[in-house]
Design a protein around this motif. Structure first.
Motif, short mmCIF file in Angstrom:
data_model
loop_
_atom_site.label_atom_id
_atom_site.label_comp_id
_atom_site.label_asym_id
_atom_site.label_seq_id
_atom_site.Cartn_x
_atom_site.Cartn_y
_atom_site.Cartn_z
N ILE A 50 0.77 -1.15 0.21
CA ILE A 50 0.23 0.47 -0.05
C ILE A 50 0.69 1.05 -0.27
O ILE A 50 1.37 1.06 0.70
N VAL A 51 1.16 2.10 -0.69
CA VAL A 51 1.17 3.70 -1.13
C VAL A 51 0.21 4.44 -0.41
O VAL A 51 -0.41 5.19 -0.95
N ASN A 52 1.12 5.13 1.00
CA ASN A 52 0.34 6.46 0.95
C ASN A 52 1.36 7.61 1.01
O ASN A 52 0.35 8.89 0.83
N HIS A 53 2.59 8.00 0.75
CA HIS A 53 2.67 9.20 -0.39
C HIS A 53 3.65 8.72 -1.84
O HIS A 53 3.46 7.88 -2.20
N LEU A 54 3.74 10.00 -2.61
CA LEU A 54 3.86 9.52 -3.79
C LEU A 54 5.04 11.04 -3.76
O LEU A 54 5.36 11.78 -3.03
N TYR A 55 6.20 10.75 -4.30
CA TYR A 55 7.85 10.93 -4.50
C TYR A 55 7.90 12.19 -5.53
O TYR A 55 7.48 11.19 -6.97
N PHE A 56 8.24 13.35 -5.97
CA PHE A 56 8.44 14.02 -6.25
C PHE A 56 10.50 14.50 -6.27
O PHE A 56 11.09 15.35 -5.72
N PRO A 57 11.66 12.85 -7.24
CA PRO A 57 12.45 13.87 -6.59
C PRO A 57 13.51 15.37 -7.11
O PRO A 57 12.08 15.78 -8.49
N THR A 58 14.18 15.66 -6.89
CA THR A 58 15.44 17.53 -7.61
C THR A 58 16.47 16.31 -7.82
O THR A 58 16.90 15.65 -8.57
N THR A 59 17.15 15.57 -6.55
CA THR A 59 17.95 15.23 -7.16
C THR A 59 18.83 13.74 -6.76
O THR A 59 19.75 13.75 -7.25
N ALA A 60 17.19 13.68 -6.18
CA ALA A 60 17.34 11.83 -6.18
C ALA A 60 17.38 10.77 -7.73
O ALA A 60 16.54 11.81 -8.07
N VAL A 61 17.53 10.31 -7.83
CA VAL A 61 17.31 8.94 -8.69
C VAL A 61 16.74 7.89 -8.48
O VAL A 61 17.19 7.19 -7.30
N LEU A 62 15.60 7.50 -8.55
CA LEU A 62 14.75 6.35 -8.77
C LEU A 62 15.13 5.78 -9.75
O LEU A 62 14.74 5.87 -10.37
N SER A 63 14.99 4.51 -8.79
CA SER A 63 14.64 3.34 -10.22
C SER A 63 13.45 2.18 -9.67
O SER A 63 12.96 2.64 -8.97
N VAL A 64 13.09 1.86 -10.99
CA VAL A 64 11.91 1.20 -10.94
C VAL A 64 11.58 -0.35 -11.44
O VAL A 64 12.76 0.08 -12.65
N SER A 65 11.54 -0.97 -10.64
CA SER A 65 11.91 -2.69 -11.58
C SER A 65 10.58 -3.68 -10.79
O SER A 65 9.68 -2.76 -10.14
N TYR A 66 10.46 -4.23 -11.40
CA TYR A 66 9.42 -5.08 -11.54
C TYR A 66 10.60 -6.59 -11.04
O TYR A 66 11.18 -7.11 -11.35
N LEU A 67 9.54 -7.27 -10.12
CA LEU A 67 10.09 -8.34 -9.15
C LEU A 67 9.84 -9.88 -10.20
O LEU A 67 8.72 -9.73 -10.08
N ILE A 68 10.93 -10.60 -10.12
CA ILE A 68 10.47 -12.14 -10.47
C ILE A 68 9.50 -12.91 -9.41
O ILE A 68 10.74 -13.00 -9.09
N ALA A 69 9.75 -13.69 -9.73
CA ALA A 69 9.56 -14.53 -8.75
C ALA A 69 10.77 -15.47 -7.98
O ALA A 69 10.60 -15.68 -6.87
N ASP A 70 11.69 -15.65 -9.04
CA ASP A 70 13.03 -15.82 -8.25
C ASP A 70 14.10 -15.30 -7.24
O ASP A 70 14.72 -15.36 -6.59
N GLY A 71 13.30 -13.49 -7.47
CA GLY A 71 13.48 -13.02 -6.23
C GLY A 71 14.62 -11.96 -7.24
O GLY A 71 15.01 -10.30 -7.24
#
Length: 273
Positions: A50-71
């Protein structure tokens, strides 16, 4: 999660989406945004959580990844000062389909999902600006899928390095081969081999836990078309948002009456959408 909030008020936003808002609209919304520091390796949210906050980076860089069953986790895209996380929650989902990880530590803004929903429903340009980023985000994820299937590891590495450059003010990328391999979903040895070829070609210089880009044009020449397609779409949509802000700035000062946008501003926004 060990995100640290700043005690200082936000005046002018450094995130490109928030900066595209008309000044009067940002003045209404800015009290809902909190400046936060995002440490390296922090997981902002996991898939299905459950996501309660949304994030707007300025100097940070985020990666968005899809998790596979094997980890394992396959990287979908990066989010820097041009975007926000989580797109799914903004569109109405309760939970996130992917994991968001802080890949380059730095600052950004955090807002409660309810407050962002309220700000987007006031009738100003917040919703249209964020929806344009959603379109850009979808394009990036789609191009990653195509790239993984049809292009070489060398081309993919060039693309990821260029994506990092677009989200940083420096040519110094604080990345290890292991981090890049996890993001790309390949063996570390494959990344090391591809990076070695780029170094011989004079495109990058490798140091411990760091990659310096010394020839961006060389990276662009060696990258596949996926990078150019996604960047062109992002640049186009950001330009539209900036045009909308300029149109709003030329309108009368009293733009927000009773929580609804002034008809002149609404007309201008429609013309640039």
């Amino acid at each position: 999660m060990s995100i640290m909030a700043s005690p200082y008020a936000i005046s002018t936003p450094d995130n490109m989406l928030l900066a595209a808002l008309p000044a009067a609209e940002w003045e209404q919304a800015r009290q809902s945004f909190k400046a936060v520091f995002m440490p390296l390796g922090d997981v902002l949210y996991e898939a299905t959580s459950i996501v309660n906050h949304l994030y707007f980076p300025t100097t940070a860089v985020l990666s968005v990844s899809y998790l596979i069953a094997d980890g394992r986790a396959d990287g979908l895209t990066l989010i820097g000062r041009e975007g926000f996380a989580s797109v799914g929650v903004f569109l109405g989902a309760d939970s996130a389909p992917c994991r968001a990880l802080v890949l380059v530590e730095g600052w950004g803004y955090r807002i409660k999902r309810e407050l962002l929903g309220q700000a987007s429903a006031r009738g100003g340009s917040m919703r249209s600006v964020l929806l344009r980023y959603v379109q850009s985000y979808i394009t990036q994820v789609a191009q990653t899928t195509v790239c993984n299937q049809h292009h070489t590891i060398n081309q993919q590495l060039c693309r990821w390095l260029l994506m990092f450059l677009d989200r940083q003010a420096s040519n110094e990328l604080p990345l290890t081969h292991e981090q890049i391999a996890q993001l790309m979903g390949v063996r570390r040895e494959s990344v090391s081999e591809a990076a070695g070829e780029l170094e011989i070609a004079g495109c990058i210089r490798r140091r411990r836990s760091r990659i310096s880009v010394v020839d961006r044009s060389g990276l662009e020449a060696r990258s596949c078309e996926c990078y150019r397609i996604a960047k062109r779409e992002t640049d186009r949509l950001l330009e539209i948002s900036q045009s909308a802000k300029m149109a709003a700035a030329r309108a009368p000062v009293d733009r927000f009456r009773g929580g609804r946008s002034d008809p002149i501003v609404a007309h201008a926004l429609r013309n640039v959408s």
